[in-house]
Design a protein around this motif. Structure first.
Motif, PDB file in Angstrom:
ATOM      1  N   GLU A 183       0.762  -1.426  -0.061  1.00  0.00           N
ATOM      2  CA  GLU A 183      -0.002   0.190   0.062  1.00  0.00           C
ATOM      3  C   GLU A 183       0.908   1.250   0.083  1.00  0.00           C
ATOM      4  N   ARG A 184       1.773   1.226   0.960  1.00  0.00           N
ATOM      5  CA  ARG A 184       2.744   2.302   0.883  1.00  0.00           C
ATOM      6  C   ARG A 184       3.555   2.542  -0.325  1.00  0.00           C
ATOM      7  N   TRP A 185       4.061   1.509  -0.921  1.00  0.00           N
ATOM      8  CA  TRP A 185       4.860   1.663  -2.063  1.00  0.00           C
ATOM      9  C   TRP A 185       3.854   2.002  -2.995  1.00  0.00           C
ATOM     10  N   TYR A 186       2.837   1.603  -3.251  1.00  0.00           N
ATOM     11  CA  TYR A 186       1.783   1.999  -4.523  1.00  0.00           C
ATOM     12  C   TYR A 186       1.655   3.415  -4.368  1.00  0.00           C
ATOM     13  N   CYS A 187       1.536   3.990  -3.148  1.00  0.00           N
ATOM     14  CA  CYS A 187       0.975   5.421  -2.740  1.00  0.00           C
ATOM     15  C   CYS A 187       2.141   6.203  -3.146  1.00  0.00           C
ATOM     16  N   GLN A 188       3.292   5.784  -2.938  1.00  0.00           N
ATOM     17  CA  GLN A 188       4.316   6.486  -3.283  1.00  0.00           C
ATOM     18  C   GLN A 188       4.939   6.386  -4.761  1.00  0.00           C
ATOM     19  N   GLY A 189       4.127   5.559  -5.331  1.00  0.00           N
ATOM     20  CA  GLY A 189       4.536   5.427  -6.934  1.00  0.00           C
ATOM     21  C   GLY A 189       5.544   4.500  -7.130  1.00  0.00           C
ATOM     22  N   ARG A 190       5.952   3.686  -6.144  1.00  0.00           N
ATOM     23  CA  ARG A 190       7.230   2.800  -6.406  1.00  0.00           C
ATOM     24  C   ARG A 190       6.679   1.487  -6.863  1.00  0.00           C
ATOM     25  N   TYR A 191       5.467   1.338  -6.711  1.00  0.00           N
ATOM     26  CA  TYR A 191       4.948  -0.036  -7.240  1.00  0.00           C
ATOM     27  C   TYR A 191       3.809   0.241  -8.263  1.00  0.00           C
ATOM     28  N   GLN A 192       3.765  -0.504  -9.351  1.00  0.00           N
ATOM     29  CA  GLN A 192       2.554  -0.437 -10.219  1.00  0.00           C
ATOM     30  C   GLN A 192       1.992  -1.659 -10.540  1.00  0.00           C
TER      31      GLN A 192
END
Length: 344
Positions: free
Chosen positions: A205-214
């Motif tokens: 969730e954090r990575w997705y919100c930070q744009g680190r994971y798509q």
């Protein structure tokens, strides 16, 4: 026609229990809609009684511990849970016990301990055989752990299942398919394939919100899983489940933030497989001057997959082979998920 009976599986969830840490994609308490308390005798009794009331014929009855790392619980808790089930086994109400666990928890001493308890299936949460992907996903085990685990398990009478994921951080098409091939060569009895969903409360969730994971899109994910199924099938490894179980939680956008979610994900994958198979058979049939009216012969249980979502496969076939008139002929002799062609 011989009716194929399936086992009745009684699910007992042990969310995150026995796990040494939380993987990047994981929030088991959300997936199972339960808190992390280990079920006690009363909890398990109520679940068992509920499922044993179900009508219908079944091949067998199995109790399954899902959602945690069963062999990571510690020997006392493992035996405590297994002992609760033994009266049902002695009364022949339950035929066997199955559970999921991490590859790095498989050890001969533990397997020897549980062997007398009517264990029928052990599923390994493999997720990937690629070391870089495992590290980025915070799995905490290696591909060699999976190789060693399956090697040890093959000396025991348990069926071996593997759970793998598509869309893990750092994975590519090439690494995904190579990972699948490595796992297929180990010859487990069956596999489950799950697309990665971004769950609330997970590291993803954090990575997705930070744009680190798509996350993968639905169409892309279906295409990748279709090829994974082909790899497993070529190695005679049965794929028994594709996609997460549909539930109110999975439809809740506040809980599942992103990812290739579809309530009938497996159906979409098998529809693509049958479409490709139908095209392959039609191309071979077209090489000789034959009837322009063709029957696509399938098992009755495969008709919906052949037709596709909202009859999409038939529409695609009509556009691709506009000179041919197609009809479906249901034939119980045809194996599931197979297509045969005949002219009129």
């Amino acid at each position: 026609m011989i009716q194929v009976q399936k086992p009745l599986v009684i699910p007992v969830f042990i969310p995150h229990a026995g796990c040494p840490h939380q993987c990047a994609f994981c929030n088991q308490s959300i997936i199972t809609s339960q808190k992390s308390k280990l079920p006690d005798k009363t909890d398990i009794h109520n679940i068992v009684q509920q499922y044993l009331q179900y009508k219908g014929k079944r091949e067998s009855v199995e109790l399954a511990f899902f959602g945690g790392n069963f062999l990571g619980l510690g020997h006392d808790k493992i035996l405590q849970l297994l002992d609760i089930i033994q009266p049902y086994i002695k009364e022949k109400k339950i035929d066997g016990i199955r559970f999921s666990t991490r590859p790095d928890t498989i050890a001969r001493t533990t397997l020897d301990l549980i062997r007398p308890y009517n264990i029928s299936v052990i599923e390994l949460g493999v997720q990937s055989m690629n070391q870089e992907v495992l590290i980025k996903s915070k799995r905490g085990h290696t591909g060699n752990d999976t190789i060693n685990a399956i090697d040890i398990l093959k000396a025991y009478p348990f069926k071996i299942g593997v759970q793998v994921m598509v869309g893990l951080p750092g994975d590519t098409e090439a690494s995904l398919f190579e990972s699948t091939k490595k796992l297929a060569r180990l010859a487990p009895d069956f596999a489950r394939i799950y697309p990665l969903m971004v769950l609330k409360g997970s590291m993803m969730e954090r990575w997705y919100c930070q744009g680190r994971y798509q996350p993968l899109g639905l169409e892309k994910s279906i295409g990748l899983v279709k090829k994974m199924v082909g790899i497993f099938r070529a190695a005679n490894v049965k794929v028994i489940r594709i996609g997460l179980q549909a539930s109110d939680m999975m439809e809740d956008e506040s809980m599942v933030l992103a990812g290739p979610w579809h309530p009938a994900f497996g159906h979409l994958v098998f529809s693509e497989i049958l479409y490709d198979l139908a095209c392959s058979k039609i191309e071979k049939y077209k090489r000789e001057p034959k009837s322009r009216k063709l029957f696509l012969r399938v098992h009755p249980k495969s008709e919906s997959q052949l037709r596709g979502n909202k009859n999409s496969n038939f529409k695609r076939l009509g556009k691709r082979y506009s000179e041919i008139e197609f009809s479906i002929l249901l034939d119980e002799i045809i194996p599931l998920y197979q297509v045969e062609i005949s002219g009129q």
